[in-house]
Write a protein that holds these residues in place. Structure first.
Motif: not given
Lengths: 435, 299, 290
Positions: A102-105, B89, A53, A93, A80-83, A96-97, B154
């Protein structure tokens, strides 16, 4: 069930099936970014299917690198994902991450301004070893030394520079020619040109600057102070917001206001671009990443009337230009669970020589000598701008200070507070943070 | 006079009445011309933002947001929709939105129907208290509930899943769901319950075999409302989703304040999101109207 | 129905609501007494957060703005909803079509409707509203930088979104007004206006009360529509309470969960206060209906 019920259920069913079926049709494939390309991206893939991510805001300057990464490094089981996300969202974010274990990115876009703070908090992985390991494969030594410096803190590299952005002035060459005006090199000259344009009845508010009250306005204040050789703090870390330079900067900003739209504190950079597209303004100063959009005919019918120049100085005596240098790069967050080598290879491929070449003129890559007057309509302006900018002052508290003083700055500009009061309050607020 | 006033509920108000097919006052009625014109203007005003958005999205990018606005003389194009589909997406987001909406509707009904039935048949102080609590919960500032949910998801590792979002929405909309269903259940006379149970059905069996078929329209109404609420949800989705379960409203918000093509894509996404919802509004009008009116009139 | 049966039927819903509504609520109250960030345990700070919130002028401004917008919006919804409902009451054949069209703004996600609204009034991006205003009055309205125009914009959008709801409920109420009552008033020589004011409205007081209740509850919590319509909310004093909580506890990397939770608790108290008359009414009826 009644016919209505059947109808509704059928509709919903069709919608669901339709959406699922169309999922395959080339969605999200990132085709068509003229400034992205496919490059080698040679990493050791992990055993199982993995999603990487990427957190990066959308902009005409960053997208080429992001899109190159997505299309070149997605293969076999690795996606590979990109929002898409806006800049404010990226700031949210990022915090936050990086907040928990643990993080999302897995790859995050960072910029020079936040590197000191994040490095001090140990949120980013130092990249020196990885850099040396892959330097030859991806030609990383050609990345400008000073930009690497700009992304380092305390002797360690925390982000791989992808591009630089500096202020560039865009103006309506046709209007200037018609009225016989010279390209302004100082704020007073800008105001004179604006007067002439107003007098000719062409535009009511010929100057447009991004002064969004919740973000960009503080960058403009900082750039104005930089032009006078000062910043919010000095080299020693003392807060310098009640100095003569700060006062001159505030007054210079307020002097520009009669020539700008009354709603200028709602202008972010896209809005300033819109002012140029619509022919509502004749001069604007924005980061270089916004310049390429102005040359695209798909964005505006005035596309071929714009010309570019280095940003002006605040006054004749000012040492530097009204300018900010921002370096954008890729970082590895401390809490990613994926292999750092793989992530670094992805980042390196995105800043490789081919990728960087392809990104011109949408971006100003961090590699030496890539942008010239020939290959980019604003290339000359960009190079002049870099040369005229004040060397940055690095401090881990600058980001927090900026957030604190921003509301007070807006009050000064809108006239709710006097310059003296505003300066005193900003000084106090900043000192509370600097400690 | 209060919500449960006798005079108001002696004659049950049905959707047929609201649709104009019930009893009408005696006497000849002239076609209401002035009213018609005024209502026509109102309808136009209500649709205006949506119409304007559709126009902006179908113009070429360099005239879509031009000032002064360009009203004609351009070639309409669907490029924004194509870009939306191909470069983002969006299909994933749409699927996420639908999945969340469908799952939360199904679960909400499964747990809401027995609860609402129980509330309608158990005349007691507790029942009234629970209803009042339902009212209060509906009025809560959503962040008071959603921020802890963010923390919990989380910690549990279910952050950013459609499942977590669906369950969150079930809980958030439960008060309204059981409130609405209870009113529908209250319409069905208790004698029916007794009659069915004399024949040997258990309470739950009777619920399944007698009540629910009778309640068809009511259940459909509640289902449509829950579906709509889940579809429209922004705040909860903003906090509880990130990359894998992002829904369309959250996506639309990220496109604001970006480049012009992205702005058009936001508009295109809005329209694609809206069309099924408008279809529901027209096709299932009767149920929406019933739900809104019954909630008020039968207290 | 026996109590045991009641609880068996009610249990799943009760558990879901208890687990996912009550427990988070308790957590919020717990957080409001702590200084805490996500993912880390908090430190107890007593009433500090509440003191901070109540002395923060930004919170006071947010509360004031939210309450004022709520009151004005509710008033407009009642009047406009009543007028439109009366009008639609007269229609017969075109009624489904009109109802369908009116429902569109209610079923649209609030955010989407607000984005569409913002495009209409943003003349930098080609919005036509200022053009018309310019033609008529010759001045420009600064919809996004000035407090009062921005507030008007937000009120207009909220009314636009909730009008169908108010109108439908009042329409339902109007069906319950006995025909004889209306005719009696006409026979007695009452003008249409008098009929409305003295006969119909008192008859549907319950319904109007309901609309007021829901309207207050929903507008007090406004958030979605402020994102596109008021990007400058904090600077011009047009923040809603929820938006303020968001920026304190979530946005821009802010993580002041304790303060955000304290504000949430204060808002809950505010809502309870505003709802007290209605709650008392419901309890009274419940007692009567025993």
């Amino acid at each position: 069930m009644s016919t209505t019920t059947k109808r509704v259920s059928a509709l919903i069913a069709v919608a669901v099936v339709g959406a699922v079926a169309l999922t395959g049709c080339g969605a999200g494939s990132r085709t068509g970014n003229a400034n992205a390309t496919e490059v080698t991206c040679d990493y050791t893939a992990p055993d199982s299917a993995t999603t990487v991510n990427v957190l990066a805001y959308n902009s005409s300057a960053i997208d080429p690198f992001t899109d190159t990464m997505v299309s070149s490094c997605t293969k076999d089981d690795v996606t590979v994902k990109h929002d898409p996300i806006d800049f404010g969202g990226q700031v949210t974010k990022t915090t936050a991450t990086l907040a928990g274990d643990t993080g999302t990115y897995d790859i995050i876009e960072t910029y020079g301004f936040v590197i000191p703070g994040l490095a001090t908090d140990e949120k980013l992985v130092p990249l020196d070893d990885l850099f040396d390991k892959y330097a030859d494969d991806y030609g990383l030594n050609d990345i400008s030394e000073s930009m690497r410096q700009g992304m380092s803190y305390d002797g360690q590299l925390y982000a791989l520079p992808m591009q630089a952005q500096m202020f560039v002035m865009a103006y309506r060459a046709d209007v200037f020619e018609e009225l016989g005006l010279d390209v302004p090199t100082t704020f007073p000259e800008m105001m004179e040109a604006a007067e002439a344009i107003k007098a000719a009845g062409l535009m009511e508010y010929p100057i447009a600057l991004p002064w969004l009250a919740t973000a960009d306005v503080s960058t403009s204040f900082q750039a104005t102070m930089n032009s006078l050789g000062a910043d919010f703090v000095n080299e020693g870390g003392d807060v310098t917001l009640d100095t003569p330079e700060a006062q001159e900067a505030l007054e210079a900003m307020m002097a520009l206001m009669p020539y700008m739209d009354p709603q200028v504190t709602t202008f972010d950079q896209p809005t300033v671009q819109q002012q140029m597209y619509n022919g509502t303004a004749a001069m604007s100063i924005m980061f270089s990443g916004r310049m390429n959009d102005l040359t695209l005919e798909t964005n505006s019918q005035l596309a071929d009337t714009f010309d570019f120049a280095a940003p002006p100085k605040v006054s004749d005596e000012a040492e530097y230009a009204y300018d900010r240098l921002s370096i954008d790069g890729w970082s590895i967050p401390f809490n990613t669970k994926l292999d750092h080598d793989m992530l670094f290879v992805m980042m390196a491929s995105a800043v490789s020589e081919d990728a960087s070449k392809a990104s011109v003129p949408a971006a100003y890559p961090a590699r030496e000598g890539m942008v010239t007057a020939e290959n980019s309509p604003y290339g000359e302006a960009a190079n002049e701008s870099i040369a005229a900018a004040m060397p940055p002052i690095v401090s881990p508290v600058l980001a927090d200070i900026t957030n604190e003083i921003r509301p007070i700055l807006v009050e000064v500009l809108t006239g709710s507070t006097t310059v003296e009061d505003g300066m005193a309050r900003m000084q106090a607020a900043a000192e509370a943070i600097a400690g | 006079m209060t919500l449960t006033d006798e005079a108001l509920s002696t004659r049950a108000i049905t959707t047929a009445d609201i649709e104009g097919k019930g009893r009408r006052p005696r006497g000849r009625r002239k076609p209401p011309v002035v009213t018609g014109i005024l209502l026509g203007i109102l309808c136009l005003l209500m649709l205006a933002p949506f119409i304007w958005m559709t126009l902006s999205v179908t113009k070429p990018t360099n005239v879509a947001f031009a000032n002064p606005p360009v009203y004609w003389g351009y070639e309409p194009t669907f490029q924004a929709f194509v870009n939306l589909w191909e470069t983002t997406y969006f299909s994933d987001y749409l699927v996420n939105t639908l999945v969340v909406a469908v799952v939360s509707t199904i679960i909400a009904l499964i747990i809401g129907i027995p609860a609402a039935y129980a509330l309608s048949r158990f005349p007691n102080y507790i029942s009234a208290l629970l209803l009042v609590l339902a009212l209060i919960f509906r009025a809560l500032p959503r962040f008071a509930v959603v921020l802890p949910m963010y923390d919990i998801t989380r910690a549990l590792g279910i952050y950013d899943t459609t499942f977590a979002l669906a369950i969150a929405l079930v809980a958030i909309n439960q008060p309204f769901t059981i409130w609405l269903l209870r009113n529908f259940f209250a319409e069905i006379p208790r004698e029916l319950d007794e009659a069915a149970m004399i024949d040997g059905c258990t309470r739950i069996g009777m619920l399944r075999r007698v009540m629910i078929p009778l309640m068809g329209p009511g259940i459909l109404t509640a289902g449509i409302f829950v579906f709509l609420f889940a579809f429209q949800e922004y705040l909860t989705a903003l906090v509880l989703t990130d990359t894998s379960s992002k829904t369309v409203p959250v996506f639309i918000a990220t496109q604001l304040g970006q480049t012009l093509p992205m702005l058009q894509q936001a508009g295109a996404a809005s329209i694609l999101l809206t069309i099924p919802v408008i279809l529901i509004a027209f096709v299932a009008q009767k149920y929406l109207v019933a739900g809104l009116s019954d909630g008020a009139v039968k207290g | 129905m026996k109590a045991r049966e009641f609880w068996i039927l009610f249990a799943p819903s009760f558990l879901v609501m208890g687990g996912l509504l009550v427990i988070p609520l308790v957590r919020t109250i717990q957080w409001s007494f702590e200084s805490v960030r996500y993912g880390t345990p908090g430190t107890f700070v007593g009433l500090d957060n509440f003191a901070d919130a109540l002395t923060d002028p930004r919170f006071g401004q947010a509360a004031l703005f939210t309450i004022i917008v709520t009151v004005i919006t509710t008033a407009i919804l009642l009047v406009l909803g009543y007028v439109v409902a009366t009008g639609i009451d007269r229609l017969t054949k075109s009624r489904p079509l009109v109802l369908g069209i009116m429902l569109v703004s209610y079923v649209l996600p609030n955010l989407v409707g607000a984005v569409a609204f913002s495009w209409l009034v943003n003349d930098n991006f080609g919005g036509i509203v200022n053009r018309f205003i310019g033609l008529i009055t010759g001045t420009q309205v600064l919809w996004f930088t000035e407090q009062v125009p921005n507030a008007i914009l937000i009120i207009a959008n909220t009314v636009w979104h909730m009008l169908p709801f108010a109108m439908l409920i009042i329409l339902a109420g109007l069906q319950g007004v006995p025909v004889e009552l209306r005719e009696a008033a006409t026979i007695d020589g009452a003008s249409p206006l008098q009929t409305h004011l003295h006969v119909i409205i008192p008859t549907i007081r319950g319904v109007l009360g309901f609309v007021t209740l829901i309207s207050i509850m929903d507008v007090l919590r406004m958030f979605d529509n402020l994102i596109p319509l008021s990007p400058q909310a904090a600077a011009i004093g047009n923040e809603s309470i929820m938006l303020y909580v968001y920026s304190v506890a979530f946005a821009d990397g802010a993580q002041q969960l304790g303060l955000g939770s304290a504000i949430n608790v204060l808002t809950i108290l505010l809502i309870l206060v505003m709802l007290t008359p209605f709650i008392r009414g419901i309890f009274k009826e419940a007692k009567v209906a025993r």
